[in-house]
Design an enzyme around this catalytic site. Sequence first.
Site, PDB file in Angstrom:
ATOM      1  N   VAL A  11       0.773  -1.107   0.130  1.00  0.00           N
ATOM      2  CA  VAL A  11       0.141   0.079   0.057  1.00  0.00           C
ATOM      3  C   VAL A  11       1.022   1.155   0.166  1.00  0.00           C
ATOM      4  O   VAL A  11       0.629   2.319  -0.789  1.00  0.00           O
ATOM      5  CB  VAL A  11      -1.048  -0.037   1.169  1.00  0.00           C
ATOM      6  CG1 VAL A  11      -1.815   1.090   1.222  1.00  0.00           C
ATOM      7  CG2 VAL A  11      -1.795  -1.021   0.946  1.00  0.00           C
ATOM      8  N   PHE A 152      -8.161   0.449  -1.682  1.00  0.00           N
ATOM      9  CA  PHE A 152      -8.955  -0.366  -2.145  1.00  0.00           C
ATOM     10  C   PHE A 152      -8.045  -1.195  -3.331  1.00  0.00           C
ATOM     11  O   PHE A 152      -8.714  -1.524  -4.361  1.00  0.00           O
ATOM     12  CB  PHE A 152     -10.350   0.247  -2.794  1.00  0.00           C
ATOM     13  CG  PHE A 152     -11.060   0.701  -1.686  1.00  0.00           C
ATOM     14  CD1 PHE A 152     -11.656   0.038  -0.943  1.00  0.00           C
ATOM     15  CD2 PHE A 152     -11.281   2.259  -1.677  1.00  0.00           C
ATOM     16  CE1 PHE A 152     -12.681   0.627   0.214  1.00  0.00           C
ATOM     17  CE2 PHE A 152     -11.877   2.872  -0.875  1.00  0.00           C
ATOM     18  CZ  PHE A 152     -12.835   1.997   0.245  1.00  0.00           C
ATOM     19  N   GLU A 155      -3.757  -6.706  -5.405  1.00  0.00           N
ATOM     20  CA  GLU A 155      -2.407  -6.897  -5.643  1.00  0.00           C
ATOM     21  C   GLU A 155      -2.622  -7.497  -7.168  1.00  0.00           C
ATOM     22  O   GLU A 155      -3.514  -7.840  -7.432  1.00  0.00           O
ATOM     23  CB  GLU A 155      -2.044  -8.244  -5.036  1.00  0.00           C
ATOM     24  CG  GLU A 155      -1.754  -7.670  -3.458  1.00  0.00           C
ATOM     25  CD  GLU A 155      -1.216  -8.686  -2.561  1.00  0.00           C
ATOM     26  OE1 GLU A 155      -0.837  -9.964  -3.013  1.00  0.00           O
ATOM     27  OE2 GLU A 155      -1.652  -8.798  -1.243  1.00  0.00           O
ATOM     28  N   ASN A 208     -14.756  -5.143   1.578  1.00  0.00           N
ATOM     29  CA  ASN A 208     -14.135  -6.187   1.585  1.00  0.00           C
ATOM     30  C   ASN A 208     -15.327  -7.627   2.041  1.00  0.00           C
ATOM     31  O   ASN A 208     -14.867  -8.517   1.293  1.00  0.00           O
ATOM     32  CB  ASN A 208     -12.953  -6.220   2.155  1.00  0.00           C
ATOM     33  CG  ASN A 208     -11.801  -5.590   1.339  1.00  0.00           C
ATOM     34  OD1 ASN A 208     -12.018  -5.182  -0.010  1.00  0.00           O
ATOM     35  ND2 ASN A 208     -10.721  -5.519   1.923  1.00  0.00           N
ATOM     36  N   GLY A 253     -14.915 -21.263  -7.529  1.00  0.00           N
ATOM     37  CA  GLY A 253     -13.486 -21.323  -7.604  1.00  0.00           C
ATOM     38  C   GLY A 253     -13.018 -22.144  -6.443  1.00  0.00           C
ATOM     39  O   GLY A 253     -13.892 -22.677  -5.596  1.00  0.00           O
ATOM     40  N   CYS A 260      -5.891  -9.324   2.412  1.00  0.00           N
ATOM     41  CA  CYS A 260      -7.125  -8.632   2.843  1.00  0.00           C
ATOM     42  C   CYS A 260      -8.485  -9.282   3.234  1.00  0.00           C
ATOM     43  O   CYS A 260      -8.796  -9.197   4.235  1.00  0.00           O
ATOM     44  CB  CYS A 260      -7.525  -7.386   1.825  1.00  0.00           C
ATOM     45  SG  CYS A 260      -6.393  -6.379   1.697  1.00  0.00           S
TER      46      CYS A 260
HETATM   47  C1  UDX Z   1      -8.643  -7.022  -2.157  1.00  0.00           C
HETATM   48  C2  UDX Z   1      -9.486  -5.937  -2.782  1.00  0.00           C
HETATM   49  O1  UDX Z   1     -10.135  -6.223  -3.814  1.00  0.00           O
HETATM   50  C3  UDX Z   1      -9.035  -4.699  -2.330  1.00  0.00           C
HETATM   51  O2  UDX Z   1      -9.915  -3.723  -2.752  1.00  0.00           O
HETATM   52  C4  UDX Z   1      -8.534  -4.634  -0.980  1.00  0.00           C
HETATM   53  O3  UDX Z   1      -8.058  -3.358  -0.675  1.00  0.00           O
HETATM   54  C5  UDX Z   1      -7.532  -5.532  -0.886  1.00  0.00           C
HETATM   55  O4  UDX Z   1      -8.201  -6.906  -0.921  1.00  0.00           O
HETATM   56  P1  UDX Z   1      -6.960  -8.552  -3.262  1.00  0.00           P
HETATM   57  O5  UDX Z   1      -6.565  -9.277  -2.070  1.00  0.00           O
HETATM   58  O6  UDX Z   1      -5.582  -8.063  -3.984  1.00  0.00           O
HETATM   59  O7  UDX Z   1      -7.565  -7.196  -3.048  1.00  0.00           O
HETATM   60  O8  UDX Z   1      -7.424  -9.598  -4.399  1.00  0.00           O
HETATM   61  P2  UDX Z   1      -8.937  -9.571  -5.187  1.00  0.00           P
HETATM   62  O9  UDX Z   1      -8.541  -9.530  -6.776  1.00  0.00           O
HETATM   63  O10 UDX Z   1      -9.870  -8.736  -4.635  1.00  0.00           O
HETATM   64  O11 UDX Z   1      -9.076 -11.157  -5.096  1.00  0.00           O
HETATM   65  C6  UDX Z   1      -9.338 -11.528  -3.595  1.00  0.00           C
HETATM   66  C7  UDX Z   1      -9.582 -13.063  -3.484  1.00  0.00           C
HETATM   67  O12 UDX Z   1     -10.963 -13.463  -4.119  1.00  0.00           O
HETATM   68  C8  UDX Z   1      -8.627 -13.982  -4.526  1.00  0.00           C
HETATM   69  O13 UDX Z   1      -8.093 -15.152  -3.764  1.00  0.00           O
HETATM   70  C9  UDX Z   1      -9.098 -14.141  -5.718  1.00  0.00           C
HETATM   71  O14 UDX Z   1      -8.817 -15.449  -6.176  1.00  0.00           O
HETATM   72  C10 UDX Z   1     -10.661 -14.336  -4.996  1.00  0.00           C
HETATM   73  N1  UDX Z   1     -12.034 -14.296  -6.222  1.00  0.00           N
HETATM   74  C11 UDX Z   1     -12.100 -13.156  -6.652  1.00  0.00           C
HETATM   75  C12 UDX Z   1     -12.621 -15.255  -6.396  1.00  0.00           C
HETATM   76  O15 UDX Z   1     -12.529 -16.421  -5.906  1.00  0.00           O
HETATM   77  N2  UDX Z   1     -13.719 -14.965  -7.304  1.00  0.00           N
HETATM   78  C13 UDX Z   1     -13.794 -13.667  -7.870  1.00  0.00           C
HETATM   79  O16 UDX Z   1     -14.697 -13.707  -8.451  1.00  0.00           O
HETATM   80  C14 UDX Z   1     -13.091 -12.829  -7.506  1.00  0.00           C
END
Ligand code: UDX
Length: 430
Positions: A11, A152, A155, A208, A253, A260
């Site tokens: 961040v 927000f 990664e 989140n 999945g 987060c």
């Molecule tokens: C998240 C939030 O999106 C971001 O706004 C916050 O501040 C930090 O946490 P991040 O952890 O980087 O970001 O990943 P993100 O792309 O949001 O995915 C989170 C998890 O959900 C992953 O494990 C991803 O595989 C899973 N996921 C996401 C699903 O299983 N299905 C989906 O449709 C979307």
Amino acid sequence: MRIAVIGTGYVGLVAGACFADLGNSVICVDIDRKKIHSLENGVIPIYEPGLGDLVKRNLSEKRLSFTTDTAKAVKGSDIIFIAVGTPQADDGKADLKYVMQAAEDIGRNMGSWKIVVDKSTVPVGTSEKVRAMVEKASKGKFRVSVVSNPEFLREGSAVKDFLAPDRVVIGSADPEAARAVADLYRPLDCEVLVTSPESAEMIKYASNAFLATKISFINEVAAICEKVGADVSEVARGMGLDRRIGRHFLNAGSGYGGSCFPKDVKALQRTAHEAGYDFVLLRGTEMINSMQKTIAVRKLKAELGSLNGKKIALLGLAFKPDTDDMREAPSIEIVEALRREKADFVAVDPVAEENAKKILGKINFAKDVYSAADGADAIVLVTEWNEFLELDFARVGRAMKSKLVVDARNCLDSAKLRALGFKYIGVGRQ
Ligand code: UDX
């Protein structure tokens, strides 16, 4: 504007580099000398697309600098961002020791009015605690304004998310400080929402937790789809076309991982509990997610019976593509389950190998998917890296002992794989 950012994790580093790119003078602080030394040389410690170039460009154009000297950074800045870690404490709450340490350091070194901005994810009410700590450490000599400005960033697309956000949330009891922080985001074309500090802190957790719940919801729908003959990908597409629902975060999945969602879902339950409220829905969200992580192993067992001695190729270990982050990755529980089953597994991941070794200990890695598939009884797609979607599956199939694919992310072309003679098993699909 002169900005200091305390903490050069995901961040802090992304925010620092982006604010510099927007024309500010930014100094990033960290206690880790080795990290600061490599950052000064343009070497970034994490895998994040676009970040390396951004850091190098702003370093060479002298808008961005790095230091371990908090006093210097605080004295020379008008706005100070706190972007340190808030690890999960034993009770599920965010541990604020690094945030409060940063607040104390700011108070001790301020010398004039400072705007202190909290970017770390912190429980409701932290803004006031930070203000009190800065005031105490500065012995009440200077004006202190505290602003909550949650991040927000995802990664893998953090730079893009910073520069093209859906919204910027600014929570403060001090309108002048809120305006100054809002001005930093003026070059970006997005909605800036100004709220109370408590609401800003809550927006982060609620967002989140809602997204995590959306994922658990579709994962449960997937389980039912398997039983009734529907396809969850079609169902999600149909649901997502309703603008009130939206298409995003409806991919079934192996569940959510990362730094987060798991932490924030727990922390919000804890906040609710302390306020005398039982957040029933989030208990379900967590329960479903924890079952979902090992769904691939249950599917393997249903097909292969005992996994003892079976050769399994794992495609991907990172918690999601475009990152080397292994925190709370479903692969951790998949590997543990395969070890319990005494399976003979081998893994491939484009960038997470080093981090995976730190968490999983000794595991076998193959140099590419084709050698991982050599003699395999099954392949399991764990992380949907682009390069796994573009494989020569005819070649993969020729290398395997039996052509079984478990697609734990529903990202492969099932018709194409079946045409090549594979047995394809997805999540919530026929
Ligand atoms: C998240 C939030 O999106 C971001 O706004 C916050 O501040 C930090 O946490 P991040 O952890 O980087 O970001 O990943 P993100 O792309 O949001 O995915 C989170 C998890 O959900 C992953 O494990 C991803 O595989 C899973 N996921 C996401 C699903 O299983 N299905 C989906 O449709 C979307």
